[in-house]
Design a protein around this motif. Structure first.
Motif, PDB file in Angstrom:
ATOM      1  N   ASP A 150      36.569  47.623  34.380  1.00 46.04           N
ATOM      2  CA  ASP A 150      35.428  46.937  34.994  1.00 46.04           C
ATOM      3  C   ASP A 150      35.854  45.782  35.901  1.00 46.04           C
ATOM      4  N   GLU A 151      36.888  45.047  35.515  1.00 42.03           N
ATOM      5  CA  GLU A 151      37.339  43.907  36.320  1.00 42.03           C
ATOM      6  C   GLU A 151      38.359  44.312  37.384  1.00 42.03           C
ATOM      7  N   LYS A 152      38.864  45.526  37.284  1.00 39.40           N
ATOM      8  CA  LYS A 152      39.901  45.990  38.211  1.00 39.40           C
ATOM      9  C   LYS A 152      39.327  46.352  39.568  1.00 39.40           C
ATOM     10  N   TYR A 153      38.079  46.761  39.622  1.00 37.14           N
ATOM     11  CA  TYR A 153      37.507  47.222  40.881  1.00 37.14           C
ATOM     12  C   TYR A 153      37.447  46.111  41.926  1.00 37.14           C
ATOM     13  N   ALA A 154      37.044  44.904  41.531  1.00 43.10           N
ATOM     14  CA  ALA A 154      36.990  43.781  42.468  1.00 43.10           C
ATOM     15  C   ALA A 154      38.392  43.446  42.967  1.00 43.10           C
ATOM     16  N   GLU A 155      39.357  43.511  42.064  1.00 42.02           N
ATOM     17  CA  GLU A 155      40.748  43.262  42.438  1.00 42.02           C
ATOM     18  C   GLU A 155      41.234  44.303  43.444  1.00 42.02           C
TER      19      GLU A 155
END
Length: 219
Positions: A150-155
């Motif tokens: 979930d947090e990897k997409y923005a990265e």
């Protein structure tokens, strides 16, 4: 019916001729398992069992051959087997054995695909999910495999925007045509419009902040 001839055909395959002039070709393992020999009497039920065992072995070995090349989901492998061996009952039995022995494991396969699509190819959730579904992975298994990203997409979006492909398009915030081209490309990678708009806005803000900081230092 009687076995009138049993002789080596080629490799580990034997030719078995019956007294009704039928010939069947069996692996040595099947010959040994059923104790087949010349002169042996077989009824129709026994012959069906032998043929089933032979087809099962062939399908199972074919599946192992495919798995030597790459992993498969249960659904994907089942489709491959049915296309070749036609019998859904037979192929389901083969799949049960492959699953029991952990040669087929949808959860493990989904985790591998998730790493490939999110960490390496930097797809968004929608594209990664779509590609995994095409591979036959069940939706609930896909969700479990992707939830950790979930947090990897923005990265990923931030990293993509710093590549030459997007930097060439994002030289001017007011160049609507180029900006929309960049955004549409990111949407095709599986990111939502909301994610893309926020990432592009943050990108321009960051570029402008860096320019201002550089000007302040120079002055």
């Amino acid at each position: 019916m009687k076995i009138t001839s049993l002789q080596k055909y080629k490799g580990t395959t034997y030719e078995v001729e019956l007294d009704d002039d039928r010939k069947i070709y069996l692996h040595i393992d099947i010959i040994v398992d059923f104790g087949l020999r010349t002169g042996m009497e077989l009824d129709r039920s026994e012959l069906r069992k032998i043929i089933y065992a032979s087809n099962f072995r062939r399908a199972y070995q074919y599946a192992l051959h495919l798995l030597d090349v790459r992993d498969y989901s249960r659904k994907e492998m089942f489709g491959k087997l049915v296309k070749t061996y036609k019998s859904e009952k037979l192929c389901s039995a083969v799949m049960d054995k492959l699953t029991e022995l952990d040669f087929i494991n949808d959860s493990r396969y989904a985790e591998k695909l998730a790493r490939k699509y999110v960490e390496i190819r930097r797809f968004g959730a929608r594209r990664a999910s779509m590609e995994m579904y095409r591979k036959g992975v069940p939706k609930e298994v896909i969700e479990d495999a992707l939830c950790i990203y979930d947090e990897k997409y923005a990265e990923n979006l931030s990293e993509l925007l710093t590549t030459s492909k997007y930097e060439r398009l994002l030289t001017d915030r007011d160049d609507r045509k180029s900006v929309e081209k960049a955004k549409n490309s990111l949407v095709r990678l599986g990111y939502s419009f909301t994610e893309v708009n926020e990432a592009v806005r943050n990108y321009f803000d960051s570029v402008e902040d860096n320019i201002m900081q550089t000007e302040n230092v120079q002055s």
